[in-house]
Design an enzyme around this catalytic site. Structure first.
Site, PDB file in Angstrom:
ATOM      1  N   ASP A 131      46.641 -14.019 -12.789  1.00 38.38           N
ATOM      2  CA  ASP A 131      46.688 -12.626 -13.198  1.00 38.38           C
ATOM      3  C   ASP A 131      45.521 -11.896 -12.537  1.00 38.38           C
ATOM      4  OD1 ASP A 131      47.514 -10.274 -14.524  1.00 38.38           O
ATOM      5  OD2 ASP A 131      48.208 -11.453 -16.227  1.00 38.38           O
ATOM      6  N   TYR A 132      45.464 -10.593 -12.770  1.00 36.62           N
ATOM      7  CA  TYR A 132      44.560  -9.699 -12.062  1.00 36.62           C
ATOM      8  C   TYR A 132      43.100 -10.142 -12.209  1.00 36.62           C
ATOM      9  CZ  TYR A 132      42.705  -5.110 -10.605  1.00 36.62           C
ATOM     10  OH  TYR A 132      42.055  -4.079  -9.974  1.00 36.62           O
TER      11      TYR A 132
END
Length: 754
Positions: free
Chosen positions: A296-297
């Site tokens: 994820d980011y």
């Protein structure tokens, strides 16, 4: 292990790995294998690291900011990096012209490897649909598949190949903001909708221009964060993981999903981004997943803050070796993987394996043969915001609305002859229609409540609109004006609830109540003495209080997207029967969280007729129950169940047919949601007090009836037994079939060994 257990285990793995036959993340042909092998052999370490790196699209930004700004570089620098082979994917950009510009840069790189374009298309791209939690209230996988297919056509027309959806996190704590993005608290509903959305996004052939690669996320257990707080720790047993949180992923992979995103959180003390047990042993071993796993980011860099990585290079090493194929936004793979390989800290074989998965995914999408796939400006014009997709968005929104209370049949309202006061901050508001993650949508395209109601009324002048207060603040004189409007009306529509920024990622709430300013408004308006219909706007189940809880009519209207006003009017004036049912339980109070209808039995359960009995399982000030449990919802008609038939005995692993007669005993045509819940009376581990195992819908005219057969898969009687293995244990099961709170039939059957 018994034969039945071995058979179950084989079925589990085959079901999870069935998508492999579609070749989603494997080379489709021998020629593709040769091409990928040749590319891997020709790539430098820097180019390999580039293919394993994805970045926020600054060539065609949409302006929406969902995460902290990390590693921003500007369009010119980004295009230079693409030409140098340092980027493999761009995400959260929109528009064909900019995508073609970026793809031209990729095709000017040394090896001419095309980019893949992705985005967080959670509930629509340009045309915004209801949030996924609202869509789940329709309890209709076919509708979810149709919606996902329509969204895929519009999204790909805007130059996107890949969506970071569906969210398949089972969510049982309504304090968590990302409840809005999934399908709620039930395992079966999550499974069915996960598969439906994957099929809808991807279509029949991933190489088609309108196919959108699906990404079930977040692997795994994200919905169980401590205290419902975003990004917090997760601790759970292996049995809870396997029985509750993995099945929706397994269903999504079986439907063909070729990618997943790892959860931000730590899991049992090891952050998922560095958790080899979850990302390799469980994801690839137990579930048979062979696709691409994305961080994820900036989550790989966050391993430093978690306290498990010493520095950026160490974080990159841990992530890749755990099973993260693509690093999102941090840039750690580009900066550190080449040196890590040269220093012997990361085997080149691990890097090459990840690169092959990414290249195979691009091949599965047809990008090597047609790098400009889905980048046709003519299609962008023809397929965006079409009348057909707007009509479908309205249909989904209408079917998502849940009628929770309707004392004295206050609803539906007549289209004429009543003066209506629309009171509350959401009456004439478009800013809060879409809710979280509307990505490339334009709030100005939305239909507010006032506009939708006026379009449906015989005389639009019969509607008076008064905000009364802001979302979370008083307005000078607002309550006085609202009370005056209520007194001039025959009926009050009270449009209150959460603002669009109160749900979604990063929006956990300590108290899941209606904001105080709106509660004050509700109390004052109710005291005016007119019938009140509450139109609740929200991205989670709320703990309702006072005048809101006790209003004679109450509708859960969620964040319904751009067709909100029309959809709510359809229900209020009876153009459409309310058929939505709650995918999450509304609690009596915030302090009950986490809670789900299928909680496990205790040794001191409170009797149903005395939920506050001393010495039993409850809080001092609330029962161990919900105000409106999972599946709650009314229509404008009523149903009766009869002639329930269940086999007395069923062999282990066999399908269980449940047949029941459904009769519409009301005066209006309507749709019944018929569900079958089971309770395993005696097992080696404590079991849910009840759990849905099958559901179906049937639409009947007044007085009509239908004989409905619902089937329970034999594997759905299995549990993770006390010895830690999957098993179908012999014994008795109680059956409860329902089509509303007053339409219930009960029975039982026994599972026999062998």
């Amino acid at each position: 292990m018994t034969d039945a257990q071995q058979t179950l285990r084989r079925r589990d793995l085959l079901r999870a790995a069935a998508w492999l036959s579609a070749g989603v993340a494997l080379p489709r042909t021998a020629a593709a294998t040769v091409r990928i092998d040749a590319l891997v052999a020709a790539m430098t370490l820097e180019e390999k690291a580039g293919q394993l790196s994805c970045f926020n699209d600054e060539v065609r930004p949409v302006g929406a900011v969902f995460n902290p700004v990390v590693d921003a570089r500007g369009a010119a620098t980004m295009l230079d990096d693409i030409r140098a082979g340092r980027i493999g994917m761009l995400f959260n950009g929109y528009g064909v012209a900019g995508a073609r510009r970026a793809q031209e840069a990729a095709l000017a790189s040394r090896l001419r490897i095309p980019l893949v374009f992705a985005a967080d298309v959670i509930h629509g791209c340009r045309t915004i649909f209801p949030i996924p939690l609202a869509e789940a209230a329709a309890f209709d996988p076919a509708l979810s598949e149709r919606a996902a297919r329509a969204v895929a056509r519009e999204t790909t027309a805007g130059g996107i190949h890949w969506t970071f959806a569906p969210v398949v996190d089972v969510a049982r704590d309504q304090r968590w903001g990302r409840v809005a993005e999934g399908a709620g608290e039930d395992v079966l509903l999550n499974r069915r909708l996960a598969a439906a959305r994957v099929r809808g996004f991807q279509g029949a052939d991933l190489r088609r221009a309108d196919a959108l690669l699906a990404t079930p996320k977040h692997f795994a257990g994200y919905g169980a964060v401590r205290g419902g707080m975003e990004y917090a720790a997760v601790d759970m047993s292996d049995a809870e993981l396997r029985e509750t949180f993995l099945p929706p992923f397994s269903a999504a992979f079986a439907a063909g999903a070729g990618a997943t995103i790892a959860s931000f959180t730590d899991f049992n003390g090891v952050p998922v981004t560095a958790n080899r047990h979850l990302l390799t042993d469980v994801l690839r071993g137990d579930l048979g997943f062979a696709g691409v796993c994305v961080s994820d980011y900036d989550a790989d860099r966050e391993l430093i803050a978690h306290g498990v990585a010493a520095d950026e290079a160490d974080a990159a090493r841990l992530a890749l070796l755990a099973g993260i194929d693509m690093s999102m936004q941090s840039g750690l793979y580009v900066r550190h993987l080449p040196a890590l390989v040269r220093d012997g800290r990361v085997p080149i074989e691990a890097v090459d394996q990840a690169v092959r998965r990414v290249l195979a995914l691009k091949d599965a999408l047809g990008l090597f043969d047609d790098p400009y796939r889905s980048l046709d400006p003519r299609m962008e014009t023809r397929a965006t915001a079409t009348p057909s997709i707007k009509a479908l968005a309205r249909e989904v929104a209408t079917r998502a609305i849940v009628l929770l209370r309707n004392d004295g049949d206050l609803l539906p309202l007549p289209r004429a002859g009543r003066r209506i006061a629309l009171i509350g901050p959401f009456g004439a508001d478009t800013a809060h229609l879409n809710g979280p993650w509307s990505f490339a949508g334009d709030a100005r395209a939305g239909v507010d409540l006032a506009t939708g109601l006026r379009a449906a009324m015989a005389d639009a002048r019969s509607l008076e609109v008064e905000p009364g207060c802001a979302v979370d603040a008083d307005l000078p004189g607002g309550i006085d004006r609202a009370v005056a409007a209520a007194r001039r009306a025959d009926v009050v529509l009270l449009a209150i609830g959460e603002g669009g920024d109160m749900s979604g990622e990063g929006n956990s709430r300590v108290s899941i109540t209606v904001p105080a300013a709106q509660q004050r408004l509700a109390e004052a308006v109710t005291a005016a003495g007119r019938p009140v219909v509450v139109l609740l706007r929200h991205g989670r189940a709320l703990a309702l209080e006072g005048a809101v809880r006790d209003a004679p009519a109450l509708l859960a209207t969620w964040f319904l997207g751009e067709q909100t006003g029309h959809a709510v009017a359809d229900i209020l004036f009876g153009r459409v029967e309310p058929t939505g049912r709650l995918p999450v339980s509304f609690p009596f109070a915030t302090g009950q969280q986490p809670w789900s209808y299928d909680h496990r039995a205790t040794g001191r359960p409170a009797p149903a007729d005395a939920p506050m009995a001393p010495g039993r399982s409850h809080w001092r000030d609330a029962p161990d129950a919900a105000l409106y449990p999972f599946g709650s919802g009314l229509g404008y008609t009523r149903f009766r169940l009869s002639d329930l038939s269940v086999p007395a005995r069923v062999a282990s692993g066999a399908v269980v047919p449940v047949t029941v007669r459904v009769t519409n005993i009301g005066a209006r045509r309507g749709t019944a949601l018929v569900r079958v819940d089971l309770h395993d009376r005696v097992a080696s581990r404590t079991r849910p007090v009840t759990q849905m195992k099958a559901f179906d819908r049937v639409t009947l005219a007044p007085g009509a009836e239908a004989l409905l057969t619902l089937t329970i898969a034999g594997d759905d009687l299995a549990l993770v037994a006390a010895d830690g293995r999957w098993a179908i244990e012999p014994g008795a099961f109680d059956v409860r079939v329902s089509a509303g709170t007053d339409a219930i039939a009960t029975g039982a059957f026994e599972v026999t060994a062998g």
